[in-house]
Design a protein around this motif. Structure first.
Motif, short mmCIF file in Angstrom:
data_model
loop_
_atom_site.label_atom_id
_atom_site.label_comp_id
_atom_site.label_asym_id
_atom_site.label_seq_id
_atom_site.Cartn_x
_atom_site.Cartn_y
_atom_site.Cartn_z
N LYS A 1 -4.17 59.87 33.07
CA LYS A 1 -3.03 59.18 33.68
C LYS A 1 -3.52 58.34 34.87
O LYS A 1 -4.33 58.81 35.67
N ALA B 1 -1.30 58.37 24.20
CA ALA B 1 -1.02 57.99 25.57
C ALA B 1 0.05 56.91 25.58
O ALA B 1 0.18 56.14 24.64
N GLU C 1 1.32 58.16 30.90
CA GLU C 1 1.37 59.56 30.49
C GLU C 1 0.38 59.79 29.37
O GLU C 1 0.15 58.91 28.54
#
Length: 108
Positions: free
Chosen positions: A10, A38, A30
């Motif tokens: 992240k 992702a 995220e």
């Protein structure tokens, strides 16, 4: 089957290297570890039809980022700004850190 160590975290700046959003650069919002995916800011946008609710009183169609597989993402070298692979190395304090393969620069 055990968990593998992901090379993207992240907050990293990445570029999409495959798919409809190919070439798009963005920040990782995220990481979904169990699915190896992702969510990248501004990449892989999908249209979501929403009913009227408190947050969106009119409803309608909103654009939203969908998860992308980690294999379709490449990290951007903090030094050169180009796409690079990720390695792991011990730093001066003996801690294992991620490094960019192109420049050898440590990835924060």
């Amino acid at each position: 089957m055990g968990q593998i160590k992901l090379k993207i975290r992240k907050g990293d700046l990445v570029q999409v290297i495959a798919g409809d959003s190919k070439g798009t650069q963005g920040k990782v919002l995220e990481v979904i570890v169990d699915k190896n995916r992702a969510i990248v800011e501004g990449a892989n946008l999908v249209s979501k039809h929403t009913k009227p609710n408190a947050a969106n009183p009119n409803g309608g169609i909103i654009k939203k980022e969908a998860p992308i597989h980690i294999s379709n993402l490449a990290l951007i070298d903090p030094k050169s700004g180009k796409v690079t692979r990720v390695g792991r190395q011990k730093n001066s304090e003996g801690k294992l850190v991620r490094v960019a393969k192109k420049s050898g620069e440590e990835i924060k």
